[in-house]
Motif scaffolding. Structure first.
Motif, short mmCIF file in Angstrom:
data_model
loop_
_atom_site.label_atom_id
_atom_site.label_comp_id
_atom_site.label_asym_id
_atom_site.label_seq_id
_atom_site.Cartn_x
_atom_site.Cartn_y
_atom_site.Cartn_z
N SER A 12 0.67 -1.13 0.02
CA SER A 12 -0.02 -0.12 0.06
C SER A 12 0.91 1.07 -0.13
N GLY A 13 0.30 2.32 -0.61
CA GLY A 13 1.27 3.60 -0.66
C GLY A 13 2.15 3.49 -1.84
N GLY A 14 2.99 4.35 -2.03
CA GLY A 14 3.62 4.46 -3.27
C GLY A 14 4.67 3.38 -3.48
N ASP A 15 4.69 2.61 -4.62
CA ASP A 15 5.52 1.65 -4.88
C ASP A 15 6.82 1.79 -4.71
N THR A 77 -1.85 1.23 -4.02
CA THR A 77 -2.55 2.59 -4.27
C THR A 77 -2.01 3.36 -3.53
N ASN A 78 -2.16 4.80 -3.80
CA ASN A 78 -1.68 5.88 -2.70
C ASN A 78 -2.94 6.96 -2.70
N LYS A 79 -4.07 6.44 -3.18
CA LYS A 79 -5.16 7.27 -3.50
C LYS A 79 -6.46 6.57 -2.78
N PRO A 138 7.38 -1.74 7.33
CA PRO A 138 7.64 -0.40 6.83
C PRO A 138 8.40 -0.41 5.47
N LYS A 139 7.67 0.51 4.36
CA LYS A 139 8.15 0.67 3.22
C LYS A 139 8.05 2.04 2.85
N THR A 140 8.82 2.76 2.16
CA THR A 140 8.99 3.99 1.52
C THR A 140 10.08 4.33 1.33
N ILE A 141 10.45 5.05 0.11
CA ILE A 141 11.77 5.63 -0.41
C ILE A 141 12.10 6.84 0.55
N ASP A 142 11.06 7.16 1.04
CA ASP A 142 11.23 8.64 2.11
C ASP A 142 11.94 8.23 3.43
N ASN A 143 11.93 6.98 3.98
CA ASN A 143 12.46 6.60 5.00
C ASN A 143 11.94 7.45 6.31
N VAL A 183 14.93 15.88 -5.81
CA VAL A 183 14.81 14.57 -5.18
C VAL A 183 13.59 14.51 -4.45
N MET A 184 12.95 13.20 -4.42
CA MET A 184 11.74 13.04 -3.64
C MET A 184 11.98 12.98 -2.08
N GLY A 185 10.76 12.53 -1.65
CA GLY A 185 11.19 12.56 0.18
C GLY A 185 10.02 12.85 1.00
N ARG A 186 8.86 13.29 0.29
CA ARG A 186 7.78 14.11 1.13
C ARG A 186 8.40 15.24 2.01
N ASP A 187 7.93 14.97 3.10
CA ASP A 187 8.38 16.21 4.21
C ASP A 187 9.90 15.96 4.82
N ALA A 236 15.71 18.69 -1.65
CA ALA A 236 14.62 17.70 -1.22
C ALA A 236 13.28 18.38 -1.69
N GLU A 237 12.19 17.59 -2.47
CA GLU A 237 11.20 18.17 -2.92
C GLU A 237 10.39 19.14 -1.83
N ALA A 238 10.40 18.77 -0.56
CA ALA A 238 9.65 19.97 0.39
C ALA A 238 10.41 21.10 0.78
N SER A 256 -2.82 17.88 -6.64
CA SER A 256 -1.36 18.57 -6.48
C SER A 256 -0.43 17.77 -5.91
N ARG A 257 0.72 17.96 -6.48
CA ARG A 257 1.80 17.04 -5.73
C ARG A 257 3.12 17.93 -5.41
N LEU A 258 4.01 17.65 -4.64
CA LEU A 258 5.17 18.34 -4.34
C LEU A 258 6.02 18.14 -5.39
N GLY A 283 12.40 12.48 -10.04
CA GLY A 283 11.00 11.64 -10.11
C GLY A 283 11.04 10.37 -9.71
N HIS A 284 9.97 9.75 -10.52
CA HIS A 284 9.51 8.22 -10.08
C HIS A 284 11.08 7.34 -10.57
N ILE A 285 11.82 7.84 -11.24
CA ILE A 285 13.27 6.84 -11.66
C ILE A 285 13.48 6.25 -10.13
N GLN A 286 13.34 7.15 -8.93
CA GLN A 286 13.77 6.92 -7.59
C GLN A 286 13.00 5.59 -7.29
N ARG A 287 11.79 5.42 -7.71
CA ARG A 287 10.99 4.29 -7.19
C ARG A 287 11.34 3.04 -7.83
N GLY A 288 11.98 3.37 -9.20
CA GLY A 288 11.81 2.07 -10.18
C GLY A 288 13.04 1.29 -9.91
O1 LIG Z 1 3.43 8.48 -6.89
P1 LIG Z 1 2.96 9.96 -6.63
O2 LIG Z 1 1.48 9.87 -6.40
O3 LIG Z 1 3.43 10.85 -7.55
O4 LIG Z 1 3.55 10.19 -5.48
C1 LIG Z 1 4.71 10.67 -5.31
C2 LIG Z 1 5.31 10.72 -3.80
O5 LIG Z 1 5.41 9.39 -3.41
C3 LIG Z 1 6.74 9.29 -2.91
O6 LIG Z 1 7.58 8.89 -4.17
C4 LIG Z 1 6.72 8.08 -1.80
O7 LIG Z 1 5.92 8.45 -0.84
P2 LIG Z 1 5.21 7.19 -0.12
O8 LIG Z 1 6.29 6.29 0.48
O9 LIG Z 1 4.62 7.99 1.02
O10 LIG Z 1 4.11 6.65 -0.95
C5 LIG Z 1 7.12 10.52 -2.33
O11 LIG Z 1 8.76 10.77 -2.24
C6 LIG Z 1 6.48 11.39 -3.33
O12 LIG Z 1 6.44 12.72 -2.60
#
Ligand SMILES: O=P(O)(O)OC[C@H]1O[C@](O)(COP(=O)(O)O)[C@@H](O)[C@@H]1O
Ligand SMILES: Nc1ncnc2c1ncn2[C@@H]1O[C@H](COP(=O)(O)OP(=O)(O)O)[C@@H](O)[C@H]1O
Ligand SMILES: [Mg+2]
Length: 360
Positions: A12-15, A77-79, A138-143, A183-187, A236-238, A256-258, A283-288
């Motif tokens: 669940s949440g961002g992959d 999903t993160n929605k 726990p999973k999240t690239i944001d740690n 780079v990403m990271g949320r807050d 960092a994006e925030a 809206s997104r950061l 961007g999402h390169i960091q998640r792939g």
């Molecule tokens: O995939 P989306 O909806 O664009 O989300 C982007 C957000 O998800 C993340 O990549 C990962 O966040 P979560 O692990 O909290 O889902 C954040 O770093 C980024 O702000």
């Protein structure tokens, strides 16, 4: 003989990279050691909301090859917060009971939820309401999940951001430019701080440390005086604007997104210092991509530990990685406090000691 258990697993949440390693290890342990059945639930809580619930039996044969694959074979999903679910007609509905019913319809004895702070909060609320046996990973690239040194996905994201800096060095030096990597990271600034040091950035900007444009420009000047004709900035994006606002991008649907602080800073830096600037938004390169070996190791350890918690009847717990040990804490404790960068962290001290500009 007692009936073998049937457990569910969802992401669940961002992959991120490493989710499949957790799923694989959980199946190995559940089926291989305990002889349990494992149901893989699709698209996080959405799978439990569907009728019939959207789930597939997972076996060792099925999950064996997924170790090296990025993303999640189960989807995520993160929605669509189930407690305030956006319906097609524009209304918002509490659909939590449907998810609880889906858990029972699948005949689950327990559920492993692999998610970040937001997902674990939602899953825990469902578990409390429906008296479900939940274990969290726990999973999240944001740690940014508390109580654990590492969450799945972070190490791979840091490696990718580090490699991006490695590549930017050469083009920056060739053109005598200030290169900015967003780079990403949320807050939280964990990705920026780790990759910034590992990738040799000259300036690291994180939301936890307020910056001034003057100190960034001073750093660029200092580098020039030392004979370095370029500057690498990781942000960092925030990180906020001078006016204290976070930069957001909004699409045509009004979502809206950061994002955008890299371009904002580039304009301000060239205006103030005269330097030529260019921006890369990772961007999402960091998640792939392929999960790092660290991700596979911790993912495997987490998958096993999550199943063992179920075997021991220890629910409402999240597995943690601390000082090379897998332990567990109450989920409520892990999500009670958002985990940003501690400004006394050894890596903050290391950066400062090396003369890296942190913007203050
Ligand atoms: O995939 P989306 O909806 O664009 O989300 C982007 C957000 O998800 C993340 O990549 C990962 O966040 P979560 O692990 O909290 O889902 C954040 O770093 C980024 O702000
Ligand atoms: N299981 C879920 N079902 C629907 N929406 C979810 C679920 N988990 C998280 N969300 C939503 O996704 C958004 C992102 O949450 P966030 O905390 O960033 O994700 P993560 O769990 O990866 O940390 C939040 O708005 C949250 O409501
Ligand atoms: Mg999160």
């Amino acid at each position: 003989m007692a009936k073998p258990k049937r457990i569910g697993i969802l992401t669940s949440g961002g992959d991120c990279a490493g989710l499949n390693a957790v799923i694989r290890a959980a199946v190995y342990r559940a089926q291989g050691t305990y002889g349990w059945e494992v149901m893989g639930i699709r698209q996080a809580t959405h799978g439990l909301m569907m009728r019939p619930p959207s789930a597939t039996p997972l076996t060792i044969e099925k999950v064996d090859p997924i170790l090296t694959a990025g993303g999640t074979i189960l989807g995520t999903t993160n929605k669509g917060d189930p407690f305030a679910f956006p319906m097609a007609d524009g209304s918002v509905q509490d659909r939590s009971q449907e998810i609880i019913d889906g858990y029972h319809e699948l005949g689950l004895d327990a559920l492993i939820g692999i998610g970040g702070d937001g997902s674990l909060a939602i899953l825990r609320r469902l578990a409390v309401q429906g008296n479900l046996n939940l274990v969290g990973v726990p999973k999240t690239i944001d740690n940014d999940v508390g109580s654990t040194d590492l969450s799945i996905g972070f190490d791979t994201a840091v490696n990718i951001a580090t490699e991006a800096l490695d590549r930017l060095h050469f083009t920056a030096a060739s053109h005598s430019r200030v290169m900015i990597l967003e780079v990403m990271g949320r807050d939280a600034g964990h990705i920026a701080l780790h990759a910034g040091i590992a990738g040799g950035a000259d300036v690291i900007l994180i939301p936890e440390i307020p910056y001034s444009l003057d100190s960034i420009c001073q750093k660029i000047e200092d580098l020039q005086e030392q004979g370095k004709n370029y500057c690498l900035v990781i942000v960092a994006e925030a990180v906020r604007t001078g006016a204290g606002e976070t930069m957001m991008t909004t699409n045509q649907l009004g979502q809206s997104r950061l994002g955008g602080i890299g371009h904002y800073l580039a304009d301000r830096i060239s205006e103030a210092s005269g330097a030529e600037t260019r921006v890369t938004v990772l961007g999402h390169i960091q998640r792939g991509g392929t999960p790092s070996s660290v991700e596979r190791l911790i993912g495997s350890a987490f998958g096993v530990a999550a199943v063992d918690l179920i075997a021991d009847g220890k629910f409402d717990q999240m597995v943690t990685w601390r000082n090379r040990h897998v332990e567990s804490v109450p989920i409520a404790e892990a999500i009670a406090q958002y985990k940003g960068v501690d400004t006394n962290d050894i890596l903050v001290k290391t950066a400062r000691s090396m003369g890296i500009c942190l913007g203050d």
